[in-house]
Design a protein around this motif. Structure first.
Motif, PDB file in Angstrom:
ATOM      1  N   ILE A 235       8.930 -12.894 -23.529  1.00 25.12           N
ATOM      2  CA  ILE A 235       7.876 -12.911 -24.666  1.00 25.12           C
ATOM      3  C   ILE A 235       7.309 -11.715 -24.623  1.00 25.12           C
ATOM      4  O   ILE A 235       6.858 -11.098 -25.710  1.00 25.12           O
ATOM      5  CB  ILE A 235       6.968 -14.191 -24.150  1.00 25.12           C
ATOM      6  N   ALA A 236       6.923 -11.088 -23.423  1.00 20.89           N
ATOM      7  CA  ALA A 236       5.951  -9.924 -23.201  1.00 20.89           C
ATOM      8  C   ALA A 236       6.790  -8.936 -24.088  1.00 20.89           C
ATOM      9  O   ALA A 236       6.361  -8.009 -24.739  1.00 20.89           O
ATOM     10  CB  ALA A 236       5.939  -9.514 -21.970  1.00 20.89           C
ATOM     11  N   LEU A 237       8.111  -8.796 -24.047  1.00 16.84           N
ATOM     12  CA  LEU A 237       8.914  -7.841 -24.893  1.00 16.84           C
ATOM     13  C   LEU A 237       9.054  -8.251 -26.118  1.00 16.84           C
ATOM     14  O   LEU A 237       9.878  -7.268 -26.941  1.00 16.84           O
ATOM     15  CB  LEU A 237      10.424  -7.772 -24.058  1.00 16.84           C
ATOM     16  N   GLY A 238       8.894  -9.433 -26.694  1.00 20.37           N
ATOM     17  CA  GLY A 238       8.872  -9.369 -28.037  1.00 20.37           C
ATOM     18  C   GLY A 238      10.332  -9.746 -28.542  1.00 20.37           C
ATOM     19  O   GLY A 238      10.576  -9.364 -29.776  1.00 20.37           O
TER      20      GLY A 238
ATOM     21  N   LEU B 103      -0.485  -4.787 -22.114  1.00 21.67           N
ATOM     22  CA  LEU B 103      -0.473  -6.182 -22.393  1.00 21.67           C
ATOM     23  C   LEU B 103       0.855  -6.765 -22.974  1.00 21.67           C
ATOM     24  O   LEU B 103       1.420  -8.036 -22.437  1.00 21.67           O
ATOM     25  CB  LEU B 103      -1.552  -6.665 -23.842  1.00 21.67           C
ATOM     26  N   TRP B 104       1.514  -6.173 -23.548  1.00 18.48           N
ATOM     27  CA  TRP B 104       3.010  -6.584 -24.109  1.00 18.48           C
ATOM     28  C   TRP B 104       3.860  -5.259 -23.812  1.00 18.48           C
ATOM     29  O   TRP B 104       3.657  -4.135 -24.381  1.00 18.48           O
ATOM     30  CB  TRP B 104       2.816  -6.694 -25.569  1.00 18.48           C
ATOM     31  N   SER B 105       4.846  -5.465 -23.085  1.00 21.76           N
ATOM     32  CA  SER B 105       5.831  -4.311 -22.823  1.00 21.76           C
ATOM     33  C   SER B 105       6.533  -3.964 -24.006  1.00 21.76           C
ATOM     34  O   SER B 105       7.163  -2.916 -24.092  1.00 21.76           O
ATOM     35  CB  SER B 105       6.605  -4.654 -21.760  1.00 21.76           C
ATOM     36  N   GLY B 106       6.686  -4.832 -24.860  1.00 26.40           N
ATOM     37  CA  GLY B 106       7.389  -4.662 -26.116  1.00 26.40           C
ATOM     38  C   GLY B 106       6.718  -3.695 -26.866  1.00 26.40           C
ATOM     39  O   GLY B 106       7.217  -3.264 -28.027  1.00 26.40           O
ATOM     40  N   ALA B 107       5.440  -3.487 -26.841  1.00 32.50           N
ATOM     41  CA  ALA B 107       4.617  -2.643 -27.638  1.00 32.50           C
ATOM     42  C   ALA B 107       4.936  -1.111 -27.864  1.00 32.50           C
ATOM     43  O   ALA B 107       4.645  -0.255 -28.306  1.00 32.50           O
ATOM     44  CB  ALA B 107       3.165  -3.073 -27.483  1.00 32.50           C
ATOM     45  N   ASN B 108       5.727  -0.677 -26.425  1.00 27.95           N
ATOM     46  CA  ASN B 108       5.823   0.355 -26.072  1.00 27.95           C
ATOM     47  C   ASN B 108       6.534   1.110 -27.273  1.00 27.95           C
ATOM     48  O   ASN B 108       5.903   2.159 -27.888  1.00 27.95           O
ATOM     49  CB  ASN B 108       6.597   0.483 -24.872  1.00 27.95           C
TER      50      ASN B 108
END
Lengths: 416, 171
Positions: A235-238, B103-108
């Motif tokens: 979820i955090a990685l989307g 907050l979201w590692s995917g935002a990188n």
């Protein structure tokens, strides 16, 4: 030997990445190895900088952008109906999913209605696209791990899907079949019989793939426990699609935010337990069976539901050829659409669809004119490749090949 | 647990951060004061009744003649309550915005893409480099004043010659 300026430039690029590798790489304790961009198992032009401790992976630094063609920028200089053509070229294994998300965004922004028959055709074709993409994934993933025969079988079946795409859109891969307000033309008479034949044919073939792989001890050894992603990380990685669901997170855009009438179809969302490569394989194979269920329902509805395949709103869809000879208004609409295109209101929307690779979202901002002000595609491969370092850490370098395969990246989709 | 209205919840928690709210085609856009975006996003992610835990995308937009010129849009989706919201910050040229990568590692990568295309910098980003364009690229291609045109492919033998004639966005 003297050091040429080119050589110092290369050293400079390593300096830039220094903060991404562990300090042990700088002392020479671990080895830095370049994998790709031209490597058969990277599914395109993906470059990975590996830091290796013996055969074990310490860090992976993905490097993308080799296939960046500026599609989003180009779209800003094209009219809406011209820009659809470019969406096919992003994810070349699922062109119709890209068509669909862009058309849905235009329809939401301009408030265009889509007739029921067009929606059913869209669902049918989108699910065929999912099968097409999953067959390529299955074949190449198995080939990467060493099961050559699956590729040949999967491509044999994919050929039937491409033939069906040709029947409806005239093209095997880049169909551009979906248009704002519906589809380009009605399905041809040979399409539905071909779908029926395919529906009878494929379930047995999927059983054959499973017979080759699911309980094969070599396959299980190579995939179970490899590349585990926890639900929190996913979820955090989307992450999206089968990767998210194999980690046990129940999020399918078709169920959560239904579009094109997906809420009226009866299908299940397969979930995994462990989030490893094996679960992702199981989830995707089950997804193929569920797609077949949706296609069967859609094909049945198409025989009952008649009517227009494109909106009657003449401001956005051209009038049929027969009307041009009788109506001056039709001629004007036709002329305006082909010279100027249609204008959409000022505003911004975002639409999500479930592409074969995961959550595909299109952000569309209109400025009142006939060209998009800004288009952005949140493409699933771009987000998913980010997770490779998380999944690969601590594994052997041979497992990296399985991990790349299981993320099913399409670099055209990633770099746009 | 009932989902709560994101606008009301944010107005209560951060009265000064919410600058404007736009409703369009059933989508809610909340315009946030740029320095507060990371705190607001953390609140939306964690607070009871909101739980916008899935970052769908980060999009940069260039509204050239307008001022402030740039915008960064954050599309959040709540996997628990199945609702979506868009946060928007408006930025002047050269203004930076706090990163949401913690907050979201995917935002990188998504923030790297916005930086690459618009030159918007994100404070606290762990690895703010170009991502799609080559490392040494000059200019930010998605800006509205960056020309779109045919370009000769650069190789090492004709690098300098092409570089001289390039239509850069600077002047």
């Amino acid at each position: 030997m003297t050091i040429s300026p080119e050589m110092t430039r290369w050293e400079g690029t390593l300096d830039e990445l220094k903060h991404l590798v562990s300090p042990r790489a700088l002392t020479g304790e671990t080895v830095l190895l370049n994998m790709g961009p031209q490597h058969p198992s990277t599914h395109g032009v993906l470059r990975l900088l590996l830091e290796l401790d013996g055969e074990q992976i310490v860090t992976v630094v993905p490097d993308i952008g080799y296939l960046h063609t500026g599609i989003e920028k180009n779209m800003e200089s094209k009219r809406y109906e011209q820009a659809i053509v470019m969406t096919d070229r992003m994810d070349y294994l699922a062109p119709f999913s890209n068509n669909l998300v862009f058309c849905l965004a235009i329809e939401k922004l301009a408030d265009i209605d889509v007739p029921e028959r067009a929606q059913i055709i869209r669902v049918l074709v989108a699910e065929l696209t999912r099968l097409n993409s999953h067959l390529v994934w299955l074949g190449t993933h198995a080939l990467d791990i060493g099961a050559m025969s699956v590729l040949l079988y999967a491509f044999r079946e994919r050929e039937m899907i491409l033939d069906m795409f040709e029947m409806i859109s005239g093209q095997r891969m880049m169909g551009t079949y979906f248009r704002p307000g519906g589809v380009w033309r009605d399905i041809t008479s040979e399409f539905l019989p071909a779908v029926e034949k395919f529906l009878d044919y494929l379930p047995g073939r999927i059983d054959e793939y499973e017979a080759l792989l699911t309980k094969n001890p070599l396959w299980v050894d190579r995939t179970q426990g490899i590349g585990v992603i926890t639900p929190e990380d996913a979820i955090a990685l989307g992450l999206g699609g089968a990767i998210l669901r194999a980690s046990g997170v129940n999020f399918d855009v078709r169920k959560a935010v239904p579009y094109s009438g997906y809420e009226t179809y009866d299908f299940d969302v397969p979930l995994g337990l462990h989030g490893d490569t094996y679960d992702r394989y199981i989830v995707r194979v089950e997804e193929m069976r569920q797609s077949l269920r949706i296609i069967r329902q859609a094909a049945e509805r198409l025989t009952k539901v008649k009517g227009p395949f494109r909106t009657e709103n003449r401001k956005f869809a051209p009038p049929p050829r027969a009307e041009l000879g009788q109506s001056m208004e039709a001629v004007i609409h036709h002329f305006k659409l082909w010279t100027e295109g249609f204008n959409v209101p000022r505003g911004e929307v975002q639409v999500m669809v479930e592409s074969p690779r995961g959550v595909l979202a299109c952000y569309l901002s209109g400025d009142g004119g006939n060209k998009p002000h800004r288009v952005h595609f949140r493409t699933p491969s771009f987000v998913n490749i980010q997770a490779i370092p998380y999944a690969a850490r601590g594994h052997l370098i041979a497992d990296l090949v399985a991990i790349i395969g299981t993320f099913d990246p399409v670099l055209g989709d990633c770099d746009r | 647990m009932q989902p709560s209205d994101p606008v009301a919840a944010l107005r209560q928690a951060f009265p000064k951060a919410v600058q404007d709210v736009i409703q369009f085609r059933g989508e809610t856009t909340i315009i946030i004061d740029p320095p507060q975006i990371a705190r607001v996003a953390a609140h939306l992610r964690d607070a009871e009744g909101l739980k916008y835990n899935f970052l769908v995308s980060i999009v940069g937009v260039d509204y050239l003649p307008e001022s402030p010129r740039f915008a960064v849009d954050y599309h959040l989706h709540s996997l628990i309550f199945n609702q979506a919201v868009r946060l928007k910050v408006r930025l002047e040229e050269g203004q930076s915005v706090p990163s949401v990568t913690p907050l979201w590692s995917g935002a990188n990568w998504q923030e790297r893409e916005v930086y690459d295309m618009f030159g918007i910098t994100f404070e606290g980003h762990p690895d703010l480099r170009r991502i799609l364009m080559p490392e040494g690229w000059d200019g930010f291609p998605h800006r509205k004043d960056y020309p779109l045109g045919y370009e000769v492919v650069q190789f090492s033998f004709n690098f300098d010659e092409i570089n001289r004639n390039k239509p850069y966005a600077k002047e």
